[in-house]
Design a protein around this motif. Structure first.
Motif, short mmCIF file in Angstrom:
data_model
loop_
_atom_site.label_atom_id
_atom_site.label_comp_id
_atom_site.label_asym_id
_atom_site.label_seq_id
_atom_site.Cartn_x
_atom_site.Cartn_y
_atom_site.Cartn_z
N MET A 110 -4.26 3.52 5.78
CA MET A 110 -3.97 3.93 4.40
C MET A 110 -5.24 4.24 3.62
O MET A 110 -5.24 5.06 2.70
CB MET A 110 -3.16 2.85 3.66
CG MET A 110 -1.71 2.76 4.10
SD MET A 110 -0.79 4.31 3.96
CE MET A 110 -0.59 4.45 2.19
N GLU A 111 -6.35 3.60 4.03
CA GLU A 111 -7.63 3.85 3.34
C GLU A 111 -8.13 5.27 3.59
O GLU A 111 -8.94 5.79 2.83
CB GLU A 111 -8.69 2.83 3.81
CG GLU A 111 -8.34 1.39 3.43
CD GLU A 111 -9.28 0.37 4.08
OE1 GLU A 111 -10.14 0.74 4.92
OE2 GLU A 111 -9.13 -0.84 3.74
N ASP A 139 0.84 -1.21 0.00
CA ASP A 139 0.00 0.00 0.00
C ASP A 139 0.87 1.26 0.00
O ASP A 139 0.60 2.22 -0.73
CB ASP A 139 -0.89 0.05 1.25
CG ASP A 139 -1.95 -1.03 1.27
OD1 ASP A 139 -2.18 -1.66 0.21
OD2 ASP A 139 -2.54 -1.26 2.35
N LEU A 140 1.89 1.26 0.84
CA LEU A 140 2.77 2.44 0.93
C LEU A 140 3.52 2.65 -0.38
O LEU A 140 3.65 3.77 -0.87
CB LEU A 140 3.77 2.27 2.09
CG LEU A 140 3.18 2.46 3.49
CD1 LEU A 140 4.13 1.89 4.55
CD2 LEU A 140 2.92 3.94 3.78
N LYS A 141 3.99 1.55 -0.93
CA LYS A 141 4.74 1.64 -2.20
C LYS A 141 3.85 2.23 -3.30
O LYS A 141 4.27 3.13 -4.03
CB LYS A 141 5.21 0.23 -2.57
CG LYS A 141 6.03 0.18 -3.84
CD LYS A 141 6.54 -1.24 -4.07
CE LYS A 141 6.77 -1.46 -5.55
NZ LYS A 141 7.31 -2.79 -5.83
N GLY A 164 7.17 2.32 11.79
CA GLY A 164 7.87 3.18 10.85
C GLY A 164 8.18 2.41 9.59
O GLY A 164 7.81 1.23 9.46
N ALA A 165 8.84 3.06 8.65
CA ALA A 165 9.22 2.37 7.41
C ALA A 165 10.47 3.00 6.84
O ALA A 165 10.72 4.19 7.02
CB ALA A 165 8.08 2.43 6.39
N LEU A 166 11.23 2.15 6.16
CA LEU A 166 12.39 2.61 5.39
C LEU A 166 12.03 2.48 3.92
O LEU A 166 11.55 1.43 3.48
CB LEU A 166 13.62 1.75 5.71
CG LEU A 166 14.91 2.18 5.00
CD1 LEU A 166 15.42 3.50 5.56
CD2 LEU A 166 15.99 1.11 5.14
N VAL A 167 12.25 3.56 3.17
CA VAL A 167 11.99 3.54 1.73
C VAL A 167 13.34 3.47 1.02
O VAL A 167 14.21 4.32 1.25
CB VAL A 167 11.21 4.80 1.28
CG1 VAL A 167 10.86 4.71 -0.20
CG2 VAL A 167 9.96 4.99 2.12
N THR A 168 13.51 2.43 0.21
CA THR A 168 14.78 2.23 -0.49
C THR A 168 14.57 2.37 -1.99
O THR A 168 13.44 2.36 -2.47
CB THR A 168 15.34 0.82 -0.22
OG1 THR A 168 14.47 -0.15 -0.84
CG2 THR A 168 15.44 0.52 1.27
N LYS A 169 15.69 2.47 -2.73
CA LYS A 169 15.57 2.63 -4.18
C LYS A 169 15.31 1.30 -4.88
O LYS A 169 14.76 1.29 -5.97
CB LYS A 169 16.84 3.28 -4.73
CG LYS A 169 16.87 4.77 -4.41
CD LYS A 169 17.91 5.51 -5.22
CE LYS A 169 17.64 7.01 -5.13
NZ LYS A 169 18.84 7.83 -5.28
#
Ligand SMILES: *Cc1c(COP(=O)(O)O)cnc(C)c1O
Length: 389
Positions: free
Chosen positions: A255-256, A43-45, A205-210
């Motif tokens: 997220m909704e 969902d976050l992606k 939390g979240a880590l966003v990577t390439k």
């Protein structure tokens, strides 16, 4: 005072959260992995990258934003003796993980438009630290209170000196710059879902990577760095940083309603803009049309020579059982960081002295707004600030 408390920013459930938690119970996925963890990451992606033509990425769900910052520093190889450039005006969680790694934070002042890391002082610091022979391993830039930092200027400096950016987007899920979502601008980016953030998983939390390779490295470290072997074998120090499948279920439900929550926070911001129109109180707002803030918290700044202090305003609201808060006290003024280098000329300190965060929750009802309005009116009338309302 019998009126119920009005909070600065409180959890706001959308209603869909429970179905994901019930699924976790019925399938017995009570663990720090499972379908909700995968679903929440997906969902976050989608949310971050579906509009983005020139960037893709992956999301690793973690136990906190602080854990995500810690893993980001580890992935960038930050270790004892290294230095990390960090926005001074921020929550301590932005800077603490630098210390976990035994590295030294170098604090940078804010620029006055967005109150975020100042490009000029950043470059000045980089030149000076390099001249002193220091190893600069990362820049931590923060979208404070949801307001995007000067993305292009910071990225240009970062690439000029070849220093990776860790984008602290803990407060800025739903904000964007030139149509691209915050959380996608760093070499590594982090999000937080703590209780008072724009959406919450109670804690997370979240880590966003390439790419997937980096995500896999992060998940490996977040699950005790277990080598591939039938027995428990470890060649590196690991951490227990993964998000629980129950908490991730809350996240999927949140997220909704994320876009709805952003709209409601922006309505609160509009409410304050209208209230303080024609007064000498400054409401921090987007500096131009490229910038879209989720307005996680609305910040006001009292005028230069005010008869009263921001602390007096905070106390006055507190008597009305309305929570407000000073801005983050800059990190270079914190006792725990007193020995860290700092580059700047007092913008962050002035914002801290004169600024106040006002109640900004997405769940404030008309009655609560009316109470806020009359409390502010009472305070500012008393203080003889000209207000036309
Ligand atoms: C909340 C926050 C964090 C830390 O997130 P947690 O999930 O509470 O660990 C980091 N940076 C900023 C700017 C924050 O506001």
């Amino acid at each position: 005072m019998n009126q119920p408390k009005i909070w600065l920013s409180s959890p706001h459930m959308g209603g869909g959260e429970k179905k994901y938690i019930d699924q976790a119970f019925s399938q017995n996925w009570i663990a720090p992995l499972g379908p909700n963890v995968n679903g929440f990451e997906e969902d976050l992606k989608q949310y971050l990258f579906s509009n983005s033509l020139d960037r893709s990425g992956e999301v690793a769900a973690l136990s906190s934003g602080t854990a995500a910052l810690h893993l980001a520093l580890i992935l960038l190889g930050v270790k004892r003796g290294d230095e990390v450039l960090c926005q001074s005006l921020t929550f301590a969680a932005s800077a603490n993980p630098i210390m976990y790694q035994g590295a030294t934070p170098v604090f940078i002042d804010s620029e006055p438009e967005t109150l975020n890391i100042c490009p000029q002082h950043l470059e000045e610091a980089i030149k000076d630290r390099l001249a002193k022979g220091k190893k600069l391993k990362a820049i931590i830039a923060v979208h404070l209170y949801g307001m995007p930092y000067k993305v292009e200027e910071i990225n240009n400096i970062a690439s000029k000196y070849d220093i990776p950016v860790i984008e602290d987007s803990a407060e800025a899920l739903g904000s964007s710059y030139k149509g691209q979502k915050c959380g996608t601008f760093g070499d590594l980016s982090i999000l937080s879902f703590n209780g008072n953030k724009i959406i919450t998983t109670s804690g997370g939390g979240a880590l966003v990577t390439k790419d997937m390779n980096e995500k896999e490295k992060a998940v490996f470290l977040a699950t005790q760095a277990r080598d591939v072997a039938p027995h428990y074998q470890h060649s590196q120090i690991g951490y227990n940083y993964r998000l629980s499948n129950i908490c991730a279920g809350i996240g999927r439900g949140q997220m909704e309603v994320l876009d709805d929550h952003v709209a409601k926070r922006r309505e609160m911001h509009q409410f304050y803009l209208e209230f303080f129109l024609n007064s000498e109180v400054q409401v921090f707002d987007e500096p131009n049309e490229d910038v879209f803030s989720n307005h996680w918290l609305t910040v006001i700044k009292l005028k230069e020579k005010e008869k009263f202090t921001s602390e007096e305003l905070r106390k006055y609201l507190d008597k009305e059982n309305i929570e407000s808060r000073p801005l983050w006290k800059p990190m270079h003024l914190q006792p725990v960081f007193k020995d860290a280098p700092y580059y700047g000329n007092g913008v962050a300190f002035e914002a801290f002295q004169k600024g106040v965060c006002l109640p900004s929750g997405s769940n404030l009802d008309p009655n609560e707004k009316a109470r806020i309005k009359s409390a502010l009116k009472g305070f500012f009338d008393y203080s003889e600030v000209k207000l036309e309302i």
